[in-house]
Design a protein around this motif. Structure first.
Motif, mmCIF file in Angstrom:
data_model
loop_
_atom_site.group_PDB
_atom_site.id
_atom_site.type_symbol
_atom_site.label_atom_id
_atom_site.label_comp_id
_atom_site.label_asym_id
_atom_site.label_seq_id
_atom_site.Cartn_x
_atom_site.Cartn_y
_atom_site.Cartn_z
ATOM 1 N N ASP A 54 0.882 -1.263 -0.122
ATOM 2 C CA ASP A 54 0.044 0.037 -0.127
ATOM 3 C C ASP A 54 0.799 1.489 0.056
ATOM 4 O O ASP A 54 0.636 2.249 -0.658
ATOM 5 C CB ASP A 54 -0.919 -0.239 1.240
ATOM 6 C CG ASP A 54 -2.198 1.344 1.263
ATOM 7 O OD1 ASP A 54 -2.492 1.570 0.012
ATOM 8 O OD2 ASP A 54 -2.430 1.763 2.159
ATOM 9 N N HIS A 55 1.942 1.057 0.767
ATOM 10 C CA HIS A 55 3.002 2.401 0.876
ATOM 11 C C HIS A 55 3.441 2.525 -0.561
ATOM 12 O O HIS A 55 3.846 3.395 -1.076
ATOM 13 C CB HIS A 55 3.997 2.259 1.827
ATOM 14 C CG HIS A 55 3.586 2.599 3.312
ATOM 15 N ND1 HIS A 55 3.474 4.009 3.715
ATOM 16 C CD2 HIS A 55 2.516 1.978 4.136
ATOM 17 C CE1 HIS A 55 2.850 4.175 5.002
ATOM 18 N NE2 HIS A 55 2.467 2.727 5.170
ATOM 19 N N ASP A 101 1.731 4.188 -2.879
ATOM 20 C CA ASP A 101 1.123 5.446 -2.481
ATOM 21 C C ASP A 101 -0.500 5.684 -2.264
ATOM 22 O O ASP A 101 -1.122 6.461 -2.614
ATOM 23 C CB ASP A 101 1.469 6.531 -3.513
ATOM 24 C CG ASP A 101 2.947 6.985 -3.385
ATOM 25 O OD1 ASP A 101 3.489 6.801 -2.184
ATOM 26 O OD2 ASP A 101 3.595 7.264 -4.524
ATOM 27 N N GLY A 102 -0.892 4.453 -1.807
ATOM 28 C CA GLY A 102 -2.065 4.293 -1.517
ATOM 29 C C GLY A 102 -3.334 3.786 -2.738
ATOM 30 O O GLY A 102 -4.403 3.857 -2.708
ATOM 31 N N PRO A 125 -0.789 0.474 7.142
ATOM 32 C CA PRO A 125 -1.081 0.638 5.943
ATOM 33 C C PRO A 125 -0.979 2.282 5.547
ATOM 34 O O PRO A 125 -1.128 3.044 6.302
ATOM 35 C CB PRO A 125 -2.278 0.056 5.359
ATOM 36 C CG PRO A 125 -3.134 -0.047 6.508
ATOM 37 C CD PRO A 125 -2.154 0.007 7.726
ATOM 38 N N PHE A 126 -0.793 2.666 4.402
ATOM 39 C CA PHE A 126 -0.724 3.929 3.792
ATOM 40 C C PHE A 126 -2.203 4.674 4.112
ATOM 41 O O PHE A 126 -2.267 5.801 4.505
ATOM 42 C CB PHE A 126 -0.348 4.072 2.408
ATOM 43 C CG PHE A 126 -0.273 5.605 1.818
ATOM 44 C CD1 PHE A 126 0.907 6.320 2.084
ATOM 45 C CD2 PHE A 126 -1.259 5.965 1.291
ATOM 46 C CE1 PHE A 126 0.965 7.734 1.680
ATOM 47 C CE2 PHE A 126 -1.090 7.280 0.553
ATOM 48 C CZ PHE A 126 -0.155 8.190 0.854
#
Length: 362
Positions: A94-95, A98-99, A172-173
């Protein structure tokens, strides 16, 4: 109506694994370039045709090469891994994205995977429900967690050292968590109810007959009501096998031939699903004889193909039959002819969907 992409994938046995991996990645990069909203990939460990063994690893390879598309697991088969590992690995991807990440989940449908992980005779649906609950609890909570379940216990109480960061699982992001999508492949699926109750979206399988896909909306209504929510068609993805060509003859020759990539795909799926006692997935009515479920019948009823105008009309007819849904998911198949496969994805994005949305007044 949004357009997304999904692939298991299913390749013919004996193809060079490096080549199929490159082709599968190329399909995602093309979908990104063409403006597809999302792209999902499956995972299986014990199958020489379905050769993506980790959806997260595959998506990580695309995270820095894609620019706008949301990447999704399609799905993480939850009983096959420890919830702590899933939580940590999803947080990392997720990072990396960038989402731009969607967490697609299911109990997993490949019986040989269940056997190799020792869950063939266990309640995999109960395991999946516990696993996602524990993943969410990890992200919502703080170390040392102390999460106790029937199948897994999660704690770092004996080794926690906050001063150096030891014993803590990354979040998570996207907070509190990435959007969750549940793959649903059965008529009147309880998985739909469970997902809608929790506010998660669903993906109706591309190998499920439209009449059964239509039952998922009622289950979404039931689940949303149980969760005190209002069901929204935007949370419903419907996957279909689609092939678009510049001529009807070319489309039918590629997508309706028993020897083509779509024929290979459904021959393999029929062997697996009917062999596992699930012929009803391919039937158009409960009383249809098993003998009537031939490859020709399945290709005729489950594959949308033709020119852009014809495919747009078929999609509108599908929507009329199953009800309003927010996203059409284009199911990717083996690139037996890369030029035709790419052209189909291009025509789908640039000519079919504009026609569909113009007809819908969107």
């Amino acid at each position: 109506m949004q357009l997304s992409f999904f692939t298991m994938p299913i390749h013919p046995l004996g193809r060079d694994y490096r080549q199929t991996l490159r082709e599968d990645r190329a399909a995602f990069l093309l979908a990104d370039e063409l403006g597809y909203a999302e792209a999902f990939v499956g995972e299986h460990v014990t199958d020489l045709a379905e050769t993506i063994t980790s959806s997260l690893t595959f998506l990580a390879s695309l995270a820095y090469e894609t620019r706008q598309i949301r990447l999704g697991t399609g799905t993480i088969n939850l009983p096959n891994a420890h919830p702590a590992a899933i939580a940590a690995q999803v947080a990392m991807v997720d990072h990396m994205c960038d989402g731009r990440f969607i967490l697609g989940i299911s109990p997993g449908g490949l019986r040989s995977d269940a056997e190799v992980f020792g869950t063939l005779d266990r309640d995999r649906k109960a395991m999946a429900n516990e696993a996602i609950a524990q993943v969410l609890a990890i992200w919502a909570g703080e170390a040392p967690y102390d999460i106790e379940g029937e199948f897994w216990r999660i704690s770092t109480a004996r080794t926690l050292d906050l001063e150096i960061g030891q014993g803590v699982i990354l979040k998570p992001f996207q907070l509190p968590h990435p959007p969750i999508a549940v793959a649903c492949m059965s008529p009147n699926s309880d998985s739909v109810t469970h997902a809608a109750r929790h506010g998660w979206s669903i993906i109706s399988a591309n190998f499920l007959q439209p009449g059964w896909v239509a039952t998922h909306w009622q289950k979404m209504l039931e689940g949303a009501a149980l969760g005190g929510r209002t069901a929204n068609p935007r949370d419903w993805r419907v996957a279909r096998s689609i092939f678009v060509a510049d001529s009807e003859a070319e489309a039918r020759a590629y997508a309706r031939s028993a020897q083509g990539p779509y024929g290979h795909y459904y021959r393999s799926l029929m062997r697996k699903l009917i062999g596992n006692g699930r012929p009803e997935l391919f039937k158009t009515s409960p009383d249809q004889p098993d003998a009537a479920i031939t490859l020709e019948f399945v290709l005729d009823t489950l594959v949308l193909c033709g020119t852009p105008t014809q495919v747009a009309e078929q999609i509108l007819a599908l929507r009329e039959r199953v009800g309003d849904f927010g996203t059409l998911v284009y199911a990717g198949h083996d690139w037996a002819d890369p030029v035709l496969a790419r052209r189909s994805m291009q025509l789908m994005a640039e000519e079919v969907m504009p026609r569909v949305n113009a007809a819908l007044g969107q």
